[in-house]
Scaffold this motif. Structure first.
Motif, short mmCIF file in Angstrom:
data_model
loop_
_atom_site.label_atom_id
_atom_site.label_comp_id
_atom_site.label_asym_id
_atom_site.label_seq_id
_atom_site.Cartn_x
_atom_site.Cartn_y
_atom_site.Cartn_z
N LEU A 198 79.07 17.16 -29.31
CA LEU A 198 79.09 15.83 -29.92
C LEU A 198 78.63 15.81 -31.39
O LEU A 198 77.73 15.04 -31.75
N PRO A 199 79.26 16.61 -32.25
CA PRO A 199 78.83 16.60 -33.65
C PRO A 199 79.07 15.26 -34.32
O PRO A 199 78.28 14.82 -35.17
N GLY A 200 80.16 14.59 -33.95
CA GLY A 200 80.49 13.29 -34.55
C GLY A 200 79.41 12.27 -34.28
O GLY A 200 78.86 11.64 -35.20
N LEU A 201 79.06 12.12 -33.00
CA LEU A 201 78.04 11.13 -32.62
C LEU A 201 76.67 11.52 -33.19
O LEU A 201 75.89 10.65 -33.59
N CYS A 202 76.40 12.83 -33.26
CA CYS A 202 75.12 13.27 -33.83
C CYS A 202 75.03 12.91 -35.30
O CYS A 202 74.05 12.32 -35.75
N LEU A 203 76.07 13.26 -36.05
CA LEU A 203 76.07 13.00 -37.49
C LEU A 203 76.03 11.50 -37.77
O LEU A 203 75.45 11.07 -38.78
N ALA A 229 68.86 19.75 -30.76
CA ALA A 229 69.62 19.97 -31.97
C ALA A 229 70.55 21.18 -31.89
O ALA A 229 71.42 21.33 -32.72
N ALA A 230 70.38 22.04 -30.89
CA ALA A 230 71.13 23.28 -30.84
C ALA A 230 72.63 23.07 -30.73
O ALA A 230 73.15 22.82 -29.66
N GLY A 231 73.33 23.18 -31.84
CA GLY A 231 74.77 23.14 -31.85
C GLY A 231 75.38 21.81 -31.42
O GLY A 231 76.56 21.74 -31.11
N ASN A 232 74.59 20.76 -31.36
CA ASN A 232 75.10 19.43 -30.96
C ASN A 232 75.74 19.45 -29.58
O ASN A 232 76.66 18.68 -29.31
N ILE A 233 75.28 20.36 -28.73
CA ILE A 233 75.87 20.47 -27.40
C ILE A 233 74.89 19.92 -26.36
O ILE A 233 73.72 20.28 -26.35
N GLU A 287 86.02 9.68 -25.93
CA GLU A 287 86.65 8.69 -26.80
C GLU A 287 85.73 8.33 -27.96
O GLU A 287 86.14 8.32 -29.12
N GLN A 288 84.46 8.04 -27.65
CA GLN A 288 83.49 7.67 -28.67
C GLN A 288 83.30 8.80 -29.68
O GLN A 288 83.16 8.55 -30.89
N GLU A 289 83.29 10.04 -29.18
CA GLU A 289 83.09 11.19 -30.05
C GLU A 289 84.25 11.29 -31.04
O GLU A 289 84.05 11.50 -32.24
N TRP A 290 85.48 11.15 -30.54
CA TRP A 290 86.64 11.22 -31.43
C TRP A 290 86.63 10.08 -32.45
O TRP A 290 86.98 10.28 -33.62
N LYS A 317 86.05 8.59 -38.06
CA LYS A 317 85.37 7.75 -39.05
C LYS A 317 84.72 8.62 -40.12
O LYS A 317 84.82 8.34 -41.31
N LEU A 318 84.07 9.70 -39.67
CA LEU A 318 83.42 10.61 -40.61
C LEU A 318 84.42 11.22 -41.57
O LEU A 318 84.21 11.24 -42.80
N ALA A 319 85.51 11.73 -41.00
CA ALA A 319 86.54 12.37 -41.84
C ALA A 319 87.08 11.37 -42.85
O ALA A 319 87.30 11.70 -44.02
#
Lengths: 356, 160
Positions: free
Chosen positions: A179-184, A212-216, A245-248, A253-255
């Motif tokens: 979940l890097p998107g939701l983390c960021l 925090a390890a790898g957003n996993i 869905e939320q992650e995508w 949005k980030l991109a």
């Protein structure tokens, strides 16, 4: 039958193609116990030995474990046990004790722990999101075990376990999600709260305190009694789909918002992994997370994601040392880890803009 | 069981009994109706206070005849001794279970060869609810399906 063979085998759940974006793997775990025997934590050593012998004898007889591995923790070296933990084949609790054993299928999708918290912990682990398939496999194993061993079961309370948090179905269904998107986007607290409120636990994939390890993260059901297996699976399935869905949405949005800055960050992570001389475990994990994201978005060929997933495992401390051939201190591991990454990323192309 | 338990906060007779499990450690708090009513029941501070006030547990109250495990052991470990312990401690554990689990009744699978009675009853209740909804919605196709399902389940549940 050894950890060396497991490492040499090409059947690596993390590597098998099918690992999808966001959901790295699906896991079903069933807790079972033999009737008429004390639980491992209360049993005396001779009793534990008897339980282990009985369970292992029944397990190796099953077709699923033909040509599989039988590993008794007391006979395995510390690093070898740590390798099994890093591959999610056994738990830290089993690896740290002396009375436990693991029976692992050849293709490493099925792993049964003997004498952990319960007599038997059946685990089926598959890459990507495959709840049905994983459950069907676990169900088959469960039926085969019930035919071979007298399982502790009560009509009122279901499968009897050592801990009240597992009684009933004894089922822990979970998924590893990236979940890097939701983390960021700073959304993880909100997401965690929402899932907790609906009976799902959210943990860093390497255990408590390593979020925090790898957003996993690992998402799993908390309740096991008063719910049918079907309910538990449907519930997890609903939330995982929602989470994906939320992650995508967060990634898009980030991109969109960050444009070139976003791609630049991915490229910098790639650059460091490709050239650094020293890499700590958490550094490598976090940058590999960025690389994985790059694959998902088409900034790197999607086909390379399997290799990134392999590196997430290979970059962990025990794997680094065992591949090296001997124990290493912290600096030694950081040096070795960096070498592994440089070598693996040599053939990777440049990080480009996201695919349309 | 001789003396009635005293409230942890005042000296009145306790009628509300709470158990908290954190990291495998079980803490018990006994409150009178007045103190429980004051909202102290769910305040974590109450457990800390009770911890401090509670004398170390005396002799074990319950012992498993099969493996010798006692309730004192459970308080220390947070896990039971053997499958038979569930019979001995099941009743006492119900309030604890309800803190974690939705219901103290198994409605899932049973070992192959055993009739999953809990599961069948659960499905029967669900089918009856579906039938009721279908009738109200005048969905007679669904109603027919539900009726068939109910008949099959009732037959499966009939003692042999």
């Amino acid at each position: 039958m050894s950890v060396q063979e497991i490492l040499a085998d090409d059947h690596d759940p993390a590597r098998a193609s099918g690992a999808q974006a966001v959901v790295l793997s699906t896991r079903i775990r069933l807790a079972r116990n033999l009737a008429g025997h004390p639980f491992p934590g209360w049993a005396k050593a001779p009793q534990r030995q008897e339980i282990a012998d009985r369970c292992i004898a029944a397990l190796v007889d099953l077709p699923r474990f033909r040509r599989g591995h039988v590993l008794r923790m007391a006979q395995e070296a510390d690093l070898d046990r740590a390798v099994l933990v890093e591959r999610h084949l056994v738990s830290k609790e089993l690896a740290s004790g002396q009375a436990g054993a693991a029976v692992i299928s050849r293709d490493q999708t099925c792993s049964v722990m003997v004498n952990e918290e319960d007599h038997l912990r059946v685990q089926v682990l598959r890459p990507g999101w495959h709840l049905r398939g994983t459950w069907n496999l676990a169900e088959q194993l469960d039926d085969a075990l019930a035919a071979a061993l007298p399982l502790a079961f009560s009509e009122r309370l279901g499968y009897l376990t050592a801990c009240p948090t597992n009684v009933g179905t004894g089922l822990r269904a979970s998924a590893m999600v990236h979940l890097p998107g939701l983390c960021l986007a700073g959304q993880m607290d909100k997401v965690t709260r929402a899932l907790n409120q609906d009976g799902l636990a959210v943990r860093g994939w390497l255990g408590e305190g390593t979020e925090a390890a790898g957003n996993i993260y690992q998402v799993s059901n908390q309740q096991t009694l008063g719910l049918a297996e079907e309910d538990i699976l449907k519930h997890l399935g609903f939330w995982i789909k929602h989470l994906v869905e939320q992650e995508w949405n967060a990634r898009r949005k980030l991109a969109l918002d960050e444009g070139e800055k976003f791609v630049d960050r991915l490229a910098r992570s790639f650059g460091v992994l490709r050239h650094a001389r020293l890499l700590s475990s958490s550094e490598a994990m976090n940058m590999l997370s960025q690389l994985r994201l790059a694959c998902d978005l088409g900034c790197l060929p999607e086909a390379l994601r399997d290799q990134v997933d392999r590196l997430l495992i290979e970059g962990q401390p025990a794997h680094v040392q065992v591949r090296h051939g001997s124990p290493l201190d912290s600096d030694g591991r950081d040096l070795r880890r960096a070498a592994v990454m440089r070598e693996a990323l040599r053939a990777f192309p440049e990080v480009g803009p996201p695919a349309a | 069981m001789s003396q009635p338990l005293q409230c942890s906060l005042c000296a009145e007779v306790a009628t509300v009994h709470l158990s908290q499990v954190v990291g495998g450690k079980v803490t018990k708090v006994h409150l009178c109706e007045a103190c429980a009513g004051k909202g102290g029941a769910v305040d974590p501070a109450v457990f800390q206070l009770a911890d401090a006030l509670q004398a170390p547990p005396a002799a074990a109250e319950l012992t498993c005849p099969r493996c010798g495990f006692t309730d004192v052991d459970f308080r220390k470990r947070g896990r039971l001794g053997c499958p038979a312990c569930w019979e001995t401690f099941g009743g006492a554990l119900s309030p604890l279970l309800l803190k974690v689990q939705p219901e103290v009744a198994h409605v899932g699978r049973a070992p192959a060869g055993t009739a999953p009675l809990g599961q069948l009853r659960h499905r029967l209740a669900a089918a009856r609810a579906t039938l009721a909804t279908a009738i109200v919605a005048e969905d007679y196709e669904q109603a027919a399906k539900s009726r068939d399902e109910i008949a099959a389940l009732e037959a499966a549940l009939k003692p042999a």
